[in-house]
Enzyme design. Structure first.
Site, PDB file in Angstrom:
ATOM      1  NE  ARG A  52      -2.464  -1.813   3.162  1.00 25.69           N
ATOM      2  CZ  ARG A  52      -2.322  -3.204   3.433  1.00 25.69           C
ATOM      3  NH1 ARG A  52      -2.766  -4.207   2.327  1.00 25.69           N
ATOM      4  NH2 ARG A  52      -1.803  -3.672   4.497  1.00 25.69           N
ATOM      5  CD  GLU A  82       2.700  -8.306  14.705  1.00 23.31           C
ATOM      6  OE1 GLU A  82       1.549  -8.091  13.915  1.00 23.31           O
ATOM      7  OE2 GLU A  82       3.697  -7.643  14.618  1.00 23.31           O
TER       8      GLU A  82
END
Length: 184
Positions: free
Chosen positions: A69, A106
């Site tokens: 993006r 993560e």
């Protein structure tokens, strides 16, 4: 620094065009969907204009967009401020020689790559992405640019998820965001 604190009237229009999709791509995630922003020409233009107003005249020679993006917002900003656009891509997407920067997410590891020679030592760079969450991707982008001798002036994102504390991971590097998303 955050535009949403400046109370620019355009920010409300931008924020209302970002769709929040619960439990996508997995349970517990509140996905910030900018495709609905792109469907509104005024809101999309306002988004680009706010960034251009901030960076015009700052002697930025490189706008580095993070896949994917960052590729939407980076090129029009680069054109408007007279800078080149450099794509920072996922592995094995760029032909030729690349420099790589791994980073920890993560849920695992990832990597960004950039063409060797795309950025020269001493160039002033802006890093662009749609969103900052934990900050890992922005940190990797800055590390990649700084390894080749660029000065990262600032990072720019449309959306910040402040509860994930990504801004804190940027080690004091300026971050400019247009809107915050805070879960209620």
């Amino acid at each position: 620094m955050s535009a949403y604190k400046d109370q620019d009237t355009r920010l409300h229009g931008i924020k209302t065009k970002i769709r929040v999709v619960p439990n996508f791509p997995k349970s517990g995630i509140m996905f910030q969907d900018i495709t609905t922003l792109l469907l509104d020409p005024k809101a999309f233009k306002d988004t680009i204009d706010l960034f251009v107003e901030r960076y015009k005249g700052k002697n930025i020679s490189v706008v580095a967009g993070i896949e994917a993006r960052g590729f939407i917002f980076g090129p029009p900003i680069a054109l408007a401020i007279g800078a080149k656009f450099v794509p920072l891509r996922k592995p094995k997407k760029l032909p030729g020689k690349v420099i790589s920067q791994e980073y920890i997410l993560e849920y695992g590891r990832d990597c960004l790559e950039m063409h060797v020679g795309a950025v020269e030592p001493g160039e002033r760079a802006l890093v662009v992405d749609d969103l900052i969450a934990t900050g890992g991707t922005l940190c990797a982008a800055m590390d990649l640019l700084e390894r080749v001798g660029a000065e990262v002036v600032e990072c720019a994102c449309v959306i910040e998820l402040p509860e994930l504390k990504g801004r804190e991971r940027l080690n004091g590097k300026p971050l400019y965001v247009l809107v915050e998303y805070v879960e209620i």
